[in-house]
Design a protein around this motif. Sequence first.
Motif, PDB file in Angstrom:
ATOM      1  N   PHE A 111       0.868  -1.195   0.000  1.00  0.00           N
ATOM      2  CA  PHE A 111       0.000   0.000   0.000  1.00  0.00           C
ATOM      3  C   PHE A 111       0.890   1.225   0.000  1.00  0.00           C
ATOM      4  N   VAL A 112       0.639   2.154  -0.898  1.00  0.00           N
ATOM      5  CA  VAL A 112       1.422   3.393  -1.001  1.00  0.00           C
ATOM      6  C   VAL A 112       0.456   4.553  -0.787  1.00  0.00           C
ATOM      7  N   GLY A 113       0.652   5.278   0.290  1.00  0.00           N
ATOM      8  CA  GLY A 113      -0.163   6.455   0.571  1.00  0.00           C
ATOM      9  C   GLY A 113       0.656   7.721   0.546  1.00  0.00           C
ATOM     10  N   GLY A 114      -0.058   8.921   0.602  1.00  0.00           N
ATOM     11  CA  GLY A 114       0.634  10.219   0.596  1.00  0.00           C
ATOM     12  C   GLY A 114       1.149  10.624  -0.760  1.00  0.00           C
ATOM     13  N   GLN A 143      12.105   0.567  -9.877  1.00  0.00           N
ATOM     14  CA  GLN A 143      13.484   0.345  -9.447  1.00  0.00           C
ATOM     15  C   GLN A 143      13.581  -0.773  -8.405  1.00  0.00           C
ATOM     16  N   CYS A 144      12.460  -1.049  -7.692  1.00  0.00           N
ATOM     17  CA  CYS A 144      12.475  -2.105  -6.661  1.00  0.00           C
ATOM     18  C   CYS A 144      12.317  -3.496  -7.266  1.00  0.00           C
ATOM     19  N   MET A 182      10.853  -8.115  -3.382  1.00  0.00           N
ATOM     20  CA  MET A 182      10.720  -6.749  -3.912  1.00  0.00           C
ATOM     21  C   MET A 182       9.900  -5.859  -2.994  1.00  0.00           C
ATOM     22  N   VAL A 183       9.043  -6.468  -2.191  1.00  0.00           N
ATOM     23  CA  VAL A 183       8.247  -5.684  -1.229  1.00  0.00           C
ATOM     24  C   VAL A 183       9.155  -5.039  -0.197  1.00  0.00           C
ATOM     25  N   ASP A 184      10.205  -5.750   0.244  1.00  0.00           N
ATOM     26  CA  ASP A 184      11.137  -5.189   1.236  1.00  0.00           C
ATOM     27  C   ASP A 184      11.886  -3.981   0.661  1.00  0.00           C
ATOM     28  N   LYS A 185      12.190  -4.040  -0.631  1.00  0.00           N
ATOM     29  CA  LYS A 185      12.850  -2.875  -1.256  1.00  0.00           C
ATOM     30  C   LYS A 185      11.896  -1.689  -1.343  1.00  0.00           C
ATOM     31  N   ALA A 186      10.617  -1.976  -1.598  1.00  0.00           N
ATOM     32  CA  ALA A 186       9.651  -0.878  -1.679  1.00  0.00           C
ATOM     33  C   ALA A 186       9.423  -0.234  -0.315  1.00  0.00           C
ATOM     34  N   LEU A 187       9.488  -1.029   0.781  1.00  0.00           N
ATOM     35  CA  LEU A 187       9.310  -0.460   2.120  1.00  0.00           C
ATOM     36  C   LEU A 187      10.435   0.502   2.488  1.00  0.00           C
ATOM     37  N   HIS A 203      -2.257   0.668  -4.749  1.00  0.00           N
ATOM     38  CA  HIS A 203      -1.737  -0.658  -4.397  1.00  0.00           C
ATOM     39  C   HIS A 203      -0.863  -1.143  -5.552  1.00  0.00           C
ATOM     40  N   ILE A 204       0.317  -1.584  -5.213  1.00  0.00           N
ATOM     41  CA  ILE A 204       1.272  -2.049  -6.221  1.00  0.00           C
ATOM     42  C   ILE A 204       1.571  -3.516  -5.937  1.00  0.00           C
ATOM     43  N   ARG A 205       1.461  -4.349  -6.962  1.00  0.00           N
ATOM     44  CA  ARG A 205       1.750  -5.782  -6.829  1.00  0.00           C
ATOM     45  C   ARG A 205       3.020  -6.105  -7.605  1.00  0.00           C
TER      46      ARG A 205
END
Length: 581
Positions: free
Chosen positions: A102-105, A121-122, A145-150, A137-139
């Motif tokens: 989930f990406v907010g803001g 890039q992730c 890859m989720v850890d890189k996005a966090l 929401h990005i899948r």
Amino acid sequence: MGLPMSDPTAWATAMNNLGMAPMGMTGQPLLPDFDPALGMMTGIPPINPMMPGLGIVPPPIPPDMPAVKEIIHCKSCTLFPPNPHLPPPATRERPPGCKTVFVGGLPENGTEQIIMEVFEQCGEVIAIRKSKKHFCHIRFAEEFMVDKALYLSGYRIRLGSSTDKKDTGRLHVDFAQARDDLYEWECKQRMLAREERHRRRLEEERFRPPSPPPVVHYSDHECSVVAEKLKDDTKFLEAIQTLLTWIERGEVNRRTANNFYSMIQSANSHIRRLVNEKAAHEKEMEEAKEKFKLALSGILVQFEQIVAVYHSASKQKAWDHFTKAQRKNISVWCKQAEEIRNIHNDELMGIRREEEMEMSDEEIEDPSEMKETEESALVSQVEALKEENDSLRWQLDAYRNEVELLKQEQGKASRDEDTTKEQQMKLLQQALQGMQKHLLKVQDECKKREAELEKVREDKLKIEALLENLKEQESSASRVCVCSQEKECPVEKTLSNSPVKSEREVLLVGIISTFLHVHPFGASIEYICSYLQRLDSKICTAEVEVLMTRLQNTFRQELSGVGASLEKRWKFCGFDGLKMT
């Protein structure tokens, strides 16, 4: 690239934290020690593959090493790092198999192209679901890859160089729970469970003992095959297991009873072979003992010679010519040899002492008692052979009756049943021939036993004659003993002439008479012995039957039944015998 790069080192640090190889203006890598297989610099530990879906969350960064976040420049936006003194952004618990964030803001003017530019890039982005309320929401394709996005959570984003509020925002990246991720994770877990079950099944099958071969069903052909196998020592175990299974299945009926009886009789004859085999093994053991004893005596002789050599060397003639070290060695060797010789000598003496004790036990036994036991054993064997002879005769009569019945039915039956009747006739004829041969063998054995019994009786008479001569010599030696013996002689004569020889037999006659008086139609010898064995477990059937045979005026044996159902019954006839005597 056409982008302002005021600080190429900061750009390289940010790209390295995202797991991407930073490139320069000319396309050359800025960091030569970057490892693309690990997605980070050499020296930084890789992501642990044991996180949910892949394993647990990567280990946290130690507090004494603060993570340094740098400015990240993209084509259409710029990402500014958060204040390093602020606490890290909070995240929810990671769902199993999470590949969606989930990406907010997001800025109000942000588009999917800008979001794709930042988060591709992730890793590989599969889908973006953008909402009108400044979140999406990005899948991703993989879980790591989720850890890189966090890592981008907390960054401030600015579109281009604009300072408008609609072009800025603060990113908040968190785990998202998606049905597709959960479904893929469950499928993967089920696949792993199936693989584990398959592996365990293979292990169990590998260690499971092989199942025994199935037992064939009963038929006349299989019965004849099993009967032949019972006569073969090598195939006896297989055949006896088949016979046991057939009996437990309930294959025994009125038609197949004779076949099963013949097979049981063959199994009983195998006992003699086993006894002979045991006797052969015992003989081999005795021979091995003799060999061991001879070898041990030879070793003792050699030890004696060696000890004699040491003693002769210790004498004054040779002892003075040896040095002190040589004398010491000779004395030590002599002591060792004497100890070993004594041990072996004790062992040999123990073996000889055991043999002497066995011989003395055998000599203590009275030869007359041994003869009596041998005579009683031979009598019981003769009686058993007679019973077996009678049972075989009855079986022959039953077979003849069955053959006559089959002949009568064969004339009435149709042509289709002729073949089966002929086969049955052949089987019955074969069985009849086998029984006749066995009967002849039993008769020969009976004759041999009777001849042995006669020899034993002759030996007994000789021994009794010798005993009488000894008694006459003793009577002439002492007159006082003669008088006492003359008084006791009538009682002994009456006891020796009477069929009842001891007080125990008198008690047995009384108990059996009482038992048979209650059973006026008679009772079998097995029934009588089962009653007596309740009172004394040492009573045997042969002893009772011999006692009842001797008392012909008190007990009488009769046959009851017809054909194969014939049975021997004993009856009490004491009242009739009293009148006759």
